[in-house]
Design an enzyme around this catalytic site. Structure first.
Site, mmCIF file in Angstrom:
data_model
loop_
_atom_site.group_PDB
_atom_site.id
_atom_site.type_symbol
_atom_site.label_atom_id
_atom_site.label_comp_id
_atom_site.label_asym_id
_atom_site.label_seq_id
_atom_site.Cartn_x
_atom_site.Cartn_y
_atom_site.Cartn_z
ATOM 1 N N ARG A 165 22.056 44.539 -42.972
ATOM 2 C CA ARG A 165 21.080 45.303 -44.328
ATOM 3 C C ARG A 165 21.516 44.572 -44.863
ATOM 4 O O ARG A 165 20.203 44.680 -46.214
ATOM 5 C CB ARG A 165 22.302 45.859 -44.330
ATOM 6 C CG ARG A 165 22.281 47.191 -43.225
ATOM 7 C CD ARG A 165 24.432 48.011 -44.166
ATOM 8 N NE ARG A 165 25.635 47.791 -42.975
ATOM 9 C CZ ARG A 165 25.735 47.926 -42.820
ATOM 10 N NH1 ARG A 165 26.111 48.066 -41.122
ATOM 11 N NH2 ARG A 165 26.869 47.168 -42.362
ATOM 12 N N GLU B 37 39.462 40.300 -40.205
ATOM 13 C CA GLU B 37 40.787 40.614 -39.737
ATOM 14 C C GLU B 37 42.096 40.138 -38.700
ATOM 15 O O GLU B 37 42.477 40.097 -38.353
ATOM 16 C CB GLU B 37 40.801 42.499 -39.718
ATOM 17 C CG GLU B 37 41.888 42.442 -40.368
ATOM 18 C CD GLU B 37 41.787 44.520 -40.093
ATOM 19 O OE1 GLU B 37 43.367 45.723 -40.410
ATOM 20 O OE2 GLU B 37 40.759 45.054 -39.776
#
Lengths: 182, 190
Positions: A69, A106
């Site tokens: 993006r 994560e």
């Protein structure tokens, strides 16, 4: 203050065009979808203009955009300010010789790559992505540019998730965002 | 590399000059992603602000009076060229993505690879019936990806006006795979 002047009338319109998609990519995550902003040409133009106005007199010679993006917002900014555009990519996408920077997720790790020779020492760089969350990706991007000898002037994103404190992970470099989402 | 546009109709000298300069900035990387493939690397074009601007200008000059309402860019290099074109001609930009990247409701189109298949997705509601669409990618090889992108647009009843790429690998005959849809490229590589 991270966001640009909140009373700029363009900001309210930009924020209203971002779509929140619950539970994507996994339960509990409220995903900030910028594709709806891209469907409004005036809003998309305003978004780019806000960044261009900020950076056009800062002698930026390179805009680095983070896949994918960052590829949507980085190039229009680069074109408007006369800077080169450098894509920062996931592993094995760039065809030439690269430098790699690993960063933690994560769960597990990922890697960002930049072409050798794309950026020269002492270039003034802007890093662009649609959103900053934990700041891991932006940090890796900054490291790549600094390893090539460039100076990272600022990181620029449309959206910040301030609760995730990504701003603190940018090694003291400034961050400029248009909207915050809590 | 030859200026592809010249084969179809006379090209103004200024266009040929810009195309020649653009062509010179494209780097060929042998044996990527696998042995025998000569990869056309546009990242070196992006390092030259004049060449990058000329690339966009050449597309914008062609499309600005064609009433294009949507520019669809194919992930990921189509995301580099599509948005600047969309912005300049006042069209919306729609990303066409690999599976599971788009967060909302999508439609999917499968297409074949050399070995196996892959899929492209587009958000439901991004494109309306009657939208006039341009499909943008950096390069056309076999045409499989572009064809899938076109099908997504046609399934929502948009009219695909043209496909636009910086580079065409003419040997792979991707142009034929687009059927009657016109293809516009800046440089043709054999």
């Amino acid at each position: 203050m991270s966001a640009c002047c909140n009373d700029d009338p363009r900001i309210h319109d930009i924020k209203s065009k971002i779509r929140v998609v619950p539970n994507f990519p996994k339960p509990g995550i409220m995903f900030q979808d910028i594709t709806t902003l891209l469907l409004d040409p005036k809003t998309f133009k305003n978004t780019v203009d806000l960044f261009v106005e900020r950076y056009k007199n800062k002698n930026i010679s390179v805009v680095a955009g983070i896949e994918a993006r960052g590829f949507i917002f980085g190039p229009p900014i680069a074109l408007a300010i006369g800077a080169k555009f450098v894509p920062l990519r996931k592993p094995r996408k760039l065809p030439g010789e690269v430098i790699s920077e690993e960063y933690t997720l994560e769960y597990g790790r990922d890697c960002l790559e930049m072409h050798i020779g794309a950026v020269e020492p002492d270039e003034r760089a802007l890093v662009v992505d649609d959103l900053i969350a934990t700041g891991g990706t932006l940090c890796a991007a900054m490291n790549l540019l600094e390893r090539a000898g460039a100076e990272v002037v600022e990181c620029a994103c449309l959206i910040e998730l301030p609760d995730l404190k990504g701003r603190d992970r940018l090694k003291g470099k400034p961050l400029y965002v248009l909207v915050e989402s809590h | 590399m030859a200026a592809a546009a010249a084969a179809i109709s006379p090209v103004p000298k200024d266009d040929l000059e810009r195309i020649a300069k653009i062509s010179a900035t494209i780097r060929v990387i042998p044996d990527f992603p696998k042995p025998g493939i000569m990869f056309q690397d546009i990242t070196t074009l992006l390092l030259d602000p004049v060449a990058f601007k000329d690339t966009i200008d050449l597309f914008v000059e062609r499309y600005k009076h064609m009433n294009i309402s949507v520019v669809a860019g194919v992930e990921a290099r189509g995301f580099i060229f599509g948005p600047p074109i969309a912005l300049a001609i006042g069209a919306k930009f729609v990303p066409i993505r690999k599976p599971k990247k788009l967060p909302g409701e999508v439609i999917s189109e499968e297409y074949s690879l050399e070995y196996g298949t892959d899929k492209m997705e587009m958000h439901v509601g991004a494109v309306q019936p009657g939208d006039r669409a341009l499909v943008v990618d950096d390069l056309i090889a076999t045409g499989g990806t572009l064809c899938a992108a076109m099908k997504l647009l046609e399934r929502v009843e948009a009219h695909v006006v043209e496909c636009a790429c910086v580079i065409e690998l003419a040997e792979l005959k991707g142009r034929d795979r687009l059927g009657e849809k016109p293809l516009f490229v800046l440089v043709s590589s054999t």
